[in-house]
Design a protein around this motif. Sequence first.
Motif: not given
Length: 322
Positions: A152, A154, A210, A230, A234, A238
């Motif tokens: 999980d 990124h 991503l 991000t 996300a 993340a």
Amino acid sequence: MLEEAEEWLSRRSWTAADRSLRRLLDAKAAAGPAGSVSVVLPALNEEATVGTIVEALRRDLMETVPLIDELMVVDSGSTDRTGEVAAAAGAKVVHRDEILPRMPTVPGKGEVLWRSLMATSGEIICYVDADLREFDSCFVSGILGPLLTEPDVHLVKAMYDRPLGDAPSGAHQGGRVTELVARPLLNLHWPQLAGVVQPLGGEYAARRSLLEQLPFPVGYGVELGLLIDTLHLAGLNAVGQVDVGVRKHRHQDGQALGRMAAAIMRTAQSRLPGNGPVPVQQGMMQFERLAEGGFSPLTHTIHTEERPPMATIPEYAARQAA
């Protein structure tokens, strides 16, 4: 919000020593194609340092252990021997203008990072600045660790001390734009990200899935922009960070830092609620003292253009489909 940042700091901060190379190799093998790694060094006139960095990465993380699949230097228009030195050290060297040639290039680090998505093949992309001195390959293995072992996560940022010069009194005084511009902006407007130690650091890794969805500011605002975007795309969970020790690199003068700060502030401004797109270019006036007395104005262009998500570029979409 700062409480959330503190809680994140305790959960999503690691050290490079937390994961052995054996553990990373096992996780990479288990991931299959999703664990493929490309390392990218954006470079502009870095012949003094780029070769040493490439040699260390090739020796430690390609030949001794097969952690890196692709090691690329993207030359941003160097006038010295950067490309020649990097190639001799074992990197694949690609010139910025050779990538997506139908789209004219613009100056800036973010432009190079964005184009590198088209040139690389790995599902995990790791960026490393090419001006680092006393480089240790744990910079790369450290920030790859969470991406290979935590599904999980990124985006992973390196965190480190940044000495200013070689004198002991300069310890931890680097990162002036971070402390004077980026950190106040994050604490004021994106306090969830207040726990990120080096928000502007050039050493970070992320999943291609991503990066291909994010716009890239073409200039010095790229690191802040990717971090904020991000968070929005996300979520805070993340994002992670890894302590890799000490980062030594070339420092810029005050006026260069001022221009960097301007680009970063414009990137942040465009992401605040109610603010539309910023102009593609903006002038910034600075001054120099004349020998005969008085000051002369110097106007510099600050490039604030942003490249669209790479996933929206037809050539990239066709390559991924193939």
